[in-house]
Structure formats: C-alpha cells, structure tokens
Design a protein around this motif. Structure first.
Motif, PDB file in Angstrom:
ATOM      1  N   GLU A 299      15.116  -0.337  -6.971  1.00  0.00           N
ATOM      2  CA  GLU A 299      13.963   0.869  -7.373  1.00  0.00           C
ATOM      3  C   GLU A 299      14.950   2.085  -6.604  1.00  0.00           C
ATOM      4  O   GLU A 299      15.156   2.431  -5.272  1.00  0.00           O
ATOM      5  CB  GLU A 299      12.983   0.573  -6.197  1.00  0.00           C
ATOM      6  N   LEU A 300      15.326   2.873  -7.762  1.00  0.00           N
ATOM      7  CA  LEU A 300      16.150   4.115  -7.375  1.00  0.00           C
ATOM      8  C   LEU A 300      15.221   5.306  -6.914  1.00  0.00           C
ATOM      9  O   LEU A 300      14.235   5.588  -7.694  1.00  0.00           O
ATOM     10  CB  LEU A 300      17.088   4.190  -8.749  1.00  0.00           C
TER      11      LEU A 300
ATOM     12  N   VAL B 177       0.790  -1.153  -0.124  1.00  0.00           N
ATOM     13  CA  VAL B 177      -0.058  -0.091   0.064  1.00  0.00           C
ATOM     14  C   VAL B 177       0.946   1.335   0.157  1.00  0.00           C
ATOM     15  O   VAL B 177       0.460   2.148  -0.595  1.00  0.00           O
ATOM     16  CB  VAL B 177      -0.995   0.102   1.296  1.00  0.00           C
ATOM     17  N   LEU B 178       1.900   1.120   0.914  1.00  0.00           N
ATOM     18  CA  LEU B 178       2.678   2.485   1.018  1.00  0.00           C
ATOM     19  C   LEU B 178       3.713   2.623  -0.202  1.00  0.00           C
ATOM     20  O   LEU B 178       4.017   3.688  -0.498  1.00  0.00           O
ATOM     21  CB  LEU B 178       3.483   2.550   2.234  1.00  0.00           C
ATOM     22  N   THR B 179       3.912   1.395  -0.963  1.00  0.00           N
ATOM     23  CA  THR B 179       4.892   1.626  -1.905  1.00  0.00           C
ATOM     24  C   THR B 179       4.085   2.003  -3.391  1.00  0.00           C
ATOM     25  O   THR B 179       4.726   2.880  -4.210  1.00  0.00           O
ATOM     26  CB  THR B 179       5.451   0.240  -2.206  1.00  0.00           C
ATOM     27  N   GLU B 180       2.994   1.636  -3.591  1.00  0.00           N
ATOM     28  CA  GLU B 180       2.094   1.695  -4.614  1.00  0.00           C
ATOM     29  C   GLU B 180       1.352   2.917  -4.556  1.00  0.00           C
ATOM     30  O   GLU B 180       0.871   3.667  -5.469  1.00  0.00           O
ATOM     31  CB  GLU B 180       1.069   0.484  -5.114  1.00  0.00           C
ATOM     32  N   GLY B 181       0.774   3.339  -3.320  1.00  0.00           N
ATOM     33  CA  GLY B 181       0.044   4.218  -3.042  1.00  0.00           C
ATOM     34  C   GLY B 181      -1.417   4.421  -2.865  1.00  0.00           C
ATOM     35  O   GLY B 181      -2.139   5.329  -2.537  1.00  0.00           O
TER      36      GLY B 181
ATOM     37  N   PRO C 178      15.425  -0.961  -2.669  1.00  0.00           N
ATOM     38  CA  PRO C 178      15.207   0.425  -2.842  1.00  0.00           C
ATOM     39  C   PRO C 178      16.358   0.942  -2.459  1.00  0.00           C
ATOM     40  O   PRO C 178      16.876   0.933  -1.312  1.00  0.00           O
ATOM     41  CB  PRO C 178      14.119   0.804  -2.141  1.00  0.00           C
ATOM     42  N   ILE C 179      16.878   2.066  -3.258  1.00  0.00           N
ATOM     43  CA  ILE C 179      18.083   2.753  -2.841  1.00  0.00           C
ATOM     44  C   ILE C 179      18.277   4.215  -3.395  1.00  0.00           C
ATOM     45  O   ILE C 179      17.614   4.542  -4.338  1.00  0.00           O
ATOM     46  CB  ILE C 179      19.560   2.180  -3.529  1.00  0.00           C
ATOM     47  N   ALA C 180      18.442   5.120  -2.367  1.00  0.00           N
ATOM     48  CA  ALA C 180      18.561   6.612  -2.693  1.00  0.00           C
ATOM     49  C   ALA C 180      19.909   7.001  -3.181  1.00  0.00           C
ATOM     50  O   ALA C 180      21.113   6.497  -2.563  1.00  0.00           O
ATOM     51  CB  ALA C 180      18.304   7.377  -1.369  1.00  0.00           C
ATOM     52  N   VAL C 181      20.067   7.500  -4.052  1.00  0.00           N
ATOM     53  CA  VAL C 181      21.061   7.984  -5.097  1.00  0.00           C
ATOM     54  C   VAL C 181      21.170   9.412  -5.265  1.00  0.00           C
ATOM     55  O   VAL C 181      20.127   9.830  -6.077  1.00  0.00           O
ATOM     56  CB  VAL C 181      21.431   7.128  -6.362  1.00  0.00           C
TER      57      VAL C 181
END
Length: 297
Positions: free
Chosen positions: A122-123, A14-18, A96-99
């Motif tokens: 998932e960047l 839910v929190l990934t897809e919205g 998931p990675i923040a770049v």
C-alpha cells in the motif's frame, strides 16, 4: 490493559478504510460487530481511540494503539505463514510504505515487483522530507525519506542520492536568460513546482543568490506531468537525472547553470520488527538503489 487480536484488527480496519461499514466488509463481519470491538478496546485502554467522523480518524492515543495493532498483525501473519497457515486463513502480508513521487516513478516499482512474494504493498506518495510523519503516526511501516535521524522505534539504512538538475528547453533559456543565468535573474522567470512542500527550485536559487524571489509558478503535482511541463516550455524545474537522461543527451533539455545540481540523499526507514515480509521489501529496495542511485565514493 488486555488487548485482543480481533479488537486490534477492527481498529486497524476502521482507520485504514475510514468507515465502520468498510471495515466490516474488509473483516467480513457486521458494522455492529466492528463498533462493539472498538468500544471494548477503548474501555480496556480507558481512552478514546477514534474520532467518529467521516472518515474515522485516530486520536493521539489511537495512533499509539494503531502502531501496535499493525505490528501485531504483521508478526502474527508471518508466524502463521511459517506454520503453513495453521489455525486461520492467512493471506499475504500488507506492507504500507511512504515513497516520494520521483522515486515512485523511476526505480521503486520494479524493486517492489521483485519483492512481492507473500506481500502486497500500500504505497503512500509523500514528499521525501515529510514521509517520516507517516511513520510516526503509524500509517506506514516503512518509508523512503531524506531524513537520516530515525523515528522512534525505527531503524535507518542509507540508500544513496537522487541527482536533480535545473532544466529547461533551449528556447526557454534563450528567451529568459539571453545573457546567461546569473544571481537575481530568476525573479520573473516562470517556474514549475510539484506542490507547496517542494523546495528544490528555491534551494537551487538560494545557491545562486541570497535575494528572495517570488516567481510566477505552475504547480504540477505529478512527477511525469512535472517533467512534461518543463519539456513543453512552461517553466524551468529541478528534474531528476533518472527521468531526463535521453532529454539531456538529445539537447532538448539543458541545465540553466552549466553543471549545477542538487543531490538529495535518500534513506530507508522501517519499524524494528523481525518480519520476513518487511525484510524482503527492504532488501529489494536496497538492491535497486545500489544500481539506480548515486552511491558515496
């Protein structure tokens, strides 16, 4: 508090897809089933975990459970893959990675391509000074950041540094700095800025003078387009050496202050999990950084 895997997966989805509908498609169940699982999870926790908005958002309590949900899912998937997928169909791990944008455009993608294996990425593009916030709220499992202090529950490894130089075209420099760049000469000179979080240009100016400036600024929130704006003579900007080696060698871009530069240290922060998928990504990033970034002497 008893937490069930299907409820945790519903919260993650839910929190990934919205939306509940998109989460249902991802998990191949009905929206009603997703709603029931979220409600049961909230009853078990005794707290509201999601705001029923569009998109659905996590409450502060929801973020804590979300981090747990993603950690459990990663470790459960790792174990199932080690067992050959016994018990349930197991797909690749989602990491998931923040770049930061400049790393994404110059050296990170080839590194992750070599680490792919049983993972998909998932960047999330974010300024290197702000990527740790995505770690704190559970959005990502790892981040390339300029912050050396570990987020709670994370470990940190230094990667090296990206060198930035204040660059512009020779014609631009001749027009705006006919007597050479000097303290106070930046005030009216057009500048390129990535977004309002981008402080590199102002950091360079502060190194030249303590006088505050508010120059005419083009905001260009794309790493490649940022470089193009400088090359087209729209303004000056701090560009990474990894993007401008050919320009500087050809003389099509020149340093405003001779050899002035700023080295931005980068670190890899990740959750403290014994996960083969996450470790493979970390190893690939470290190997690439060792050849692409400036390393301490």
């Amino acid at each position: 508090m008893e937490l069930q895997l299907d409820q945790l997966r519903a919260l993650d989805a839910v929190l990934t897809e919205g939306t509940f509908e998109a989460a249902a498609r991802r998990l191949n169940v009905t929206p009603s089933a997703i709603s029931q699982r979220i409600k049961a999870l909230e009853e078990s926790a005794g707290l509201i975990l999601v705001q029923r908005s569009k998109p659905v958002r996590a409450t502060e309590s929801g973020l804590a459970v979300l981090r747990l949900a993603r950690q459990v899912e990663l470790l459960t998937g790792d174990t199932a893959r080690e067992l050959g997928g016994a018990g349930r169909a197991v797909g690749p791990a989602r990491i998931p990675i923040a770049v930061n944008a400049d790393s994404l455009e110059t050296w990170v993608m080839p590194a992750l391509a070599r680490a792919r294996g049983d993972s998909y990425f998932e960047l999330h593009r974010e300024d290197e000074e702000h990527t740790t916030q995505l770690l704190r709220d559970g959005t990502v499992m790892a981040a390339i950041t300029s912050t050396a202090t570990p987020v709670q529950g994370c470990k940190v490894e230094p990667l090296g540094a990206m060198r930035y130089q204040p660059l512009a075209t020779p014609d631009f420099v001749q027009y705006w700095f006919p007597d050479g760049s000097r303290p106070g000469s930046y005030a009216n000179v057009p500048m390129i800025q990535f977004d309002r979080k981008d402080d590199l240009q102002f950091r360079h100016v502060r190194l030249q003078s303590s006088r505050p400036i508010d120059p005419p600024t083009h905001f260009v929130p794309s790493s490649n387009a940022f470089g193009d704006a400088v090359r087209l003579g729209m303004g000056w900007g701090m560009l990474p050496d990894l993007q401008t080696e050919k320009d500087r060698a050809a003389g099509t871009l020149v340093n405003l202050n001779g050899r002035a530069h700023i080295d931005v240290p980068l670190y890899w922060q990740q959750w403290k999990l014994d996960s083969p998928a996450l470790s493979a990504a970390a190893q690939a990033i470290a190997a690439a950084a060792a050849t692409k970034l400036i390393q301490p002497s």
